[in-house]
Design a protein around this motif. Structure first.
Motif, PDB file in Angstrom:
ATOM      1  N   LEU A 119       0.834  -1.202   0.000  1.00 10.30           N
ATOM      2  CA  LEU A 119       0.000   0.000   0.000  1.00 10.30           C
ATOM      3  C   LEU A 119       0.862   1.243   0.000  1.00 10.30           C
ATOM      4  CD1 LEU A 119      -2.795  -0.967   2.565  1.00 10.30           C
ATOM      5  CD2 LEU A 119      -2.851  -1.106   0.061  1.00 10.30           C
ATOM      6  N   GLY A 120       0.443   2.210  -0.771  1.00 11.07           N
ATOM      7  CA  GLY A 120       1.075   3.519  -0.799  1.00 11.07           C
ATOM      8  C   GLY A 120      -0.001   4.572  -0.673  1.00 11.07           C
ATOM      9  N   ARG A 121       0.431   5.793  -0.440  1.00  8.78           N
ATOM     10  CA  ARG A 121      -0.541   6.876  -0.290  1.00  8.78           C
ATOM     11  C   ARG A 121      -0.118   8.051  -1.170  1.00  8.78           C
ATOM     12  NH1 ARG A 121      -4.596   8.095   3.203  1.00  8.78           N
ATOM     13  NH2 ARG A 121      -4.062   6.388   4.589  1.00  8.78           N
ATOM     14  N   PRO A 122      -0.895   8.316  -2.207  1.00  5.65           N
ATOM     15  CA  PRO A 122      -0.592   9.483  -3.039  1.00  5.65           C
ATOM     16  C   PRO A 122      -0.783  10.767  -2.240  1.00  5.65           C
ATOM     17  CG  PRO A 122      -2.237   8.052  -4.075  1.00  5.65           C
ATOM     18  CD  PRO A 122      -2.039   7.566  -2.680  1.00  5.65           C
ATOM     19  N   ASP A 123       0.047  11.759  -2.517  1.00  8.56           N
ATOM     20  CA  ASP A 123      -0.055  13.055  -1.823  1.00  8.56           C
ATOM     21  C   ASP A 123      -1.397  13.722  -2.065  1.00  8.56           C
ATOM     22  OD1 ASP A 123       2.580  12.693  -1.101  1.00  8.56           O
ATOM     23  OD2 ASP A 123       3.365  13.956  -2.708  1.00  8.56           O
ATOM     24  N   TRP A 124      -2.025  13.431  -3.184  1.00  7.99           N
ATOM     25  CA  TRP A 124      -3.230  14.134  -3.601  1.00  7.99           C
ATOM     26  C   TRP A 124      -4.506  13.345  -3.308  1.00  7.99           C
ATOM     27  CZ3 TRP A 124       0.532  11.930  -6.417  1.00  7.99           C
ATOM     28  CH2 TRP A 124       0.188  10.857  -7.218  1.00  7.99           C
ATOM     29  N   ARG A 125      -4.396  12.214  -2.605  1.00  3.57           N
ATOM     30  CA  ARG A 125      -5.567  11.401  -2.241  1.00  3.57           C
ATOM     31  C   ARG A 125      -5.622  11.230  -0.734  1.00  3.57           C
ATOM     32  NH1 ARG A 125      -7.683   8.320  -6.897  1.00  3.57           N
ATOM     33  NH2 ARG A 125      -7.480   9.941  -8.465  1.00  3.57           N
ATOM     34  N   HIS A 127      -6.685   8.391   0.722  1.00  3.17           N
ATOM     35  CA  HIS A 127      -6.763   6.962   1.029  1.00  3.17           C
ATOM     36  C   HIS A 127      -5.604   6.228   0.360  1.00  3.17           C
ATOM     37  CE1 HIS A 127      -8.225   6.332  -3.071  1.00  3.17           C
ATOM     38  NE2 HIS A 127      -9.019   7.367  -2.865  1.00  3.17           N
ATOM     39  N   PRO A 128      -5.222   5.091   0.924  1.00 11.70           N
ATOM     40  CA  PRO A 128      -4.131   4.314   0.335  1.00 11.70           C
ATOM     41  C   PRO A 128      -4.586   3.593  -0.935  1.00 11.70           C
ATOM     42  CG  PRO A 128      -4.979   3.179   2.265  1.00 11.70           C
ATOM     43  CD  PRO A 128      -5.715   4.494   2.174  1.00 11.70           C
ATOM     44  N   VAL A 129      -3.597   3.212  -1.737  1.00 11.19           N
ATOM     45  CA  VAL A 129      -3.830   2.433  -2.952  1.00 11.19           C
ATOM     46  C   VAL A 129      -2.811   1.295  -2.979  1.00 11.19           C
ATOM     47  CG1 VAL A 129      -4.787   4.347  -4.307  1.00 11.19           C
ATOM     48  CG2 VAL A 129      -2.317   3.939  -4.307  1.00 11.19           C
ATOM     49  N   SER A 130      -3.200   0.186  -3.578  1.00 11.62           N
ATOM     50  CA  SER A 130      -2.261  -0.940  -3.698  1.00 11.62           C
ATOM     51  C   SER A 130      -1.413  -0.780  -4.960  1.00 11.62           C
ATOM     52  CB  SER A 130      -3.021  -2.269  -3.754  1.00 11.62           C
ATOM     53  OG  SER A 130      -3.697  -2.402  -4.991  1.00 11.62           O
ATOM     54  N   LEU A 131      -0.261  -1.411  -4.955  1.00  9.97           N
ATOM     55  CA  LEU A 131       0.563  -1.413  -6.162  1.00  9.97           C
ATOM     56  C   LEU A 131      -0.206  -2.047  -7.319  1.00  9.97           C
ATOM     57  CD1 LEU A 131       3.208  -0.872  -7.634  1.00  9.97           C
ATOM     58  CD2 LEU A 131       4.031  -3.093  -6.795  1.00  9.97           C
ATOM     59  N   ARG A 132      -0.999  -3.066  -7.038  1.00 11.21           N
ATOM     60  CA  ARG A 132      -1.821  -3.699  -8.079  1.00 11.21           C
ATOM     61  C   ARG A 132      -2.734  -2.660  -8.731  1.00 11.21           C
ATOM     62  NH1 ARG A 132      -3.603  -7.294  -5.253  1.00 11.21           N
ATOM     63  NH2 ARG A 132      -2.528  -9.135  -6.067  1.00 11.21           N
ATOM     64  N   TRP A 133      -3.411  -1.861  -7.908  1.00 12.15           N
ATOM     65  CA  TRP A 133      -4.316  -0.849  -8.441  1.00 12.15           C
ATOM     66  C   TRP A 133      -3.537   0.167  -9.276  1.00 12.15           C
ATOM     67  CZ3 TRP A 133      -4.870   4.336  -8.590  1.00 12.15           C
ATOM     68  CH2 TRP A 133      -6.083   4.819  -9.095  1.00 12.15           C
ATOM     69  N   VAL A 134      -2.363   0.583  -8.789  1.00 11.57           N
ATOM     70  CA  VAL A 134      -1.562   1.571  -9.524  1.00 11.57           C
ATOM     71  C   VAL A 134      -1.107   0.995 -10.862  1.00 11.57           C
ATOM     72  CG1 VAL A 134       0.566   2.925  -9.501  1.00 11.57           C
ATOM     73  CG2 VAL A 134      -0.871   2.847  -7.457  1.00 11.57           C
ATOM     74  N   LEU A 135      -0.684  -0.255 -10.874  1.00  7.27           N
ATOM     75  CA  LEU A 135      -0.281  -0.877 -12.141  1.00  7.27           C
ATOM     76  C   LEU A 135      -1.437  -0.879 -13.141  1.00  7.27           C
ATOM     77  CD1 LEU A 135       2.019  -3.835 -11.132  1.00  7.27           C
ATOM     78  CD2 LEU A 135       2.435  -2.283 -13.036  1.00  7.27           C
ATOM     79  N   VAL A 136      -2.598  -1.288 -12.701  1.00  7.88           N
ATOM     80  CA  VAL A 136      -3.756  -1.301 -13.607  1.00  7.88           C
ATOM     81  C   VAL A 136      -4.088   0.120 -14.058  1.00  7.88           C
ATOM     82  CG1 VAL A 136      -6.242  -1.795 -13.765  1.00  7.88           C
ATOM     83  CG2 VAL A 136      -4.692  -3.472 -12.718  1.00  7.88           C
ATOM     84  N   HIS A 137      -4.075   1.064 -13.132  1.00  3.65           N
ATOM     85  CA  HIS A 137      -4.362   2.451 -13.478  1.00  3.65           C
ATOM     86  C   HIS A 137      -3.360   2.981 -14.498  1.00  3.65           C
ATOM     87  CE1 HIS A 137      -5.503   6.610 -13.212  1.00  3.65           C
ATOM     88  NE2 HIS A 137      -4.246   6.924 -12.906  1.00  3.65           N
ATOM     89  N   MET A 138      -2.085   2.673 -14.309  1.00  4.38           N
ATOM     90  CA  MET A 138      -1.066   3.191 -15.224  1.00  4.38           C
ATOM     91  C   MET A 138      -1.095   2.485 -16.577  1.00  4.38           C
ATOM     92  SD  MET A 138       0.230   5.896 -14.153  1.00  4.38           S
ATOM     93  CE  MET A 138       1.388   5.976 -15.509  1.00  4.38           C
ATOM     94  N   ILE A 139      -1.534   1.237 -16.616  1.00  2.00           N
ATOM     95  CA  ILE A 139      -1.769   0.591 -17.918  1.00  2.00           C
ATOM     96  C   ILE A 139      -2.871   1.353 -18.652  1.00  2.00           C
ATOM     97  CG2 ILE A 139      -2.665  -1.481 -19.057  1.00  2.00           C
ATOM     98  CD1 ILE A 139      -1.252  -3.085 -16.744  1.00  2.00           C
ATOM     99  N   GLU A 140      -3.952   1.662 -17.938  1.00  2.00           N
ATOM    100  CA  GLU A 140      -5.055   2.417 -18.539  1.00  2.00           C
ATOM    101  C   GLU A 140      -4.582   3.794 -19.004  1.00  2.00           C
ATOM    102  OE1 GLU A 140      -7.647   2.536 -15.165  1.00  2.00           O
ATOM    103  OE2 GLU A 140      -8.660   0.675 -15.692  1.00  2.00           O
ATOM    104  N   GLU A 141      -3.872   4.499 -18.143  1.00  2.00           N
ATOM    105  CA  GLU A 141      -3.405   5.856 -18.449  1.00  2.00           C
ATOM    106  C   GLU A 141      -2.472   5.850 -19.657  1.00  2.00           C
ATOM    107  OE1 GLU A 141      -2.628  10.080 -17.218  1.00  2.00           O
ATOM    108  OE2 GLU A 141      -4.191   8.651 -16.677  1.00  2.00           O
ATOM    109  N   THR A 142      -1.534   4.935 -19.657  1.00  2.00           N
ATOM    110  CA  THR A 142      -0.554   4.888 -20.745  1.00  2.00           C
ATOM    111  C   THR A 142      -1.223   4.460 -22.049  1.00  2.00           C
ATOM    112  OG1 THR A 142       1.152   4.381 -19.110  1.00  2.00           O
ATOM    113  CG2 THR A 142       1.709   4.003 -21.428  1.00  2.00           C
ATOM    114  N   ALA A 143      -2.110   3.474 -21.984  1.00  2.00           N
ATOM    115  CA  ALA A 143      -2.817   3.034 -23.195  1.00  2.00           C
ATOM    116  C   ALA A 143      -3.704   4.156 -23.739  1.00  2.00           C
ATOM    117  CB  ALA A 143      -3.646   1.787 -22.905  1.00  2.00           C
TER     118      ALA A 143
END
Length: 170
Positions: A119-125, A127-143
């Protein structure tokens, strides 16, 4: 890059390979173009190829590195005011592509060094997020932005797709 092993890899390796495939497509969209065409605004909002690369570097640093407590290099722009989507006259293509390379390397270190459930916590959120969620989010963002780049590149010189013709991914 997708390899034969990617098709049967564990979840983390599969997600990372997917992200890399889209990252590589982003860089391919720049190949063969001069600085003027890389910066050329191709939409009413000013979207250009180099600005999208700058943005993707910024969000890689934010979502992966900052969120998981890593050191982000000093930024020369404010990513919270969309300055990461624009390229100033003093910014060079090399500066932006090197920035993207460093952001990718820093993000890869986080991906490699943490389990998917970390779990990590973005400065701008708030609530915490998992690395799994970030990976999926960044796949979406990059695609998503690779798709924008595909359209912009087609408008510039007709080139389309996620890789050069004749170099089909595995």
């Amino acid at each position: 890059m997708t390899t034969d092993e990617t098709y049967t890899a564990a979840e983390k390796e599969t997600l990372h390979a997917s992200l890399d495939r889209h990252r590589d497509a982003v860089l391919w969209k720049l190949q063969g173009l001069d600085d003027e065409r890389l910066r050329r605004p191709m939409t009413p909002s000013g979207t250009n190829l180099l600005g999208l690369v700058k943005h993707l570097a910024s969000v890689e640093y934010g979502w992966f590195v900052s969120t998981f407590g890593g050191e982000v290099e000093p930024l020369w722009f404010d990513p919270y005011t969309d300055e990461d989507l624009t390229v100033g006259p003093g910014e060079t293509t090399r500066q932006i592509t090197d920035f993207y390379g460093r952001a990718r390397a820093a993000a890869d270190a986080v991906i490699t060094g943490h389990p998917l459930d970390a779990l990590g916590r973005p400065d701008w959120r708030d609530h915490p997020v998992s690395l799994r969620w970030v990976l999926v989010h960044m796949i979406e963002e990059t695609a998503r932005h690779a798709g924008h780049m595909d359209i912009v590149r087609e408008l510039i010189d007709g080139a389309t797709g996620d890789h050069p013709r004749g170099t089909e991914p595995a």
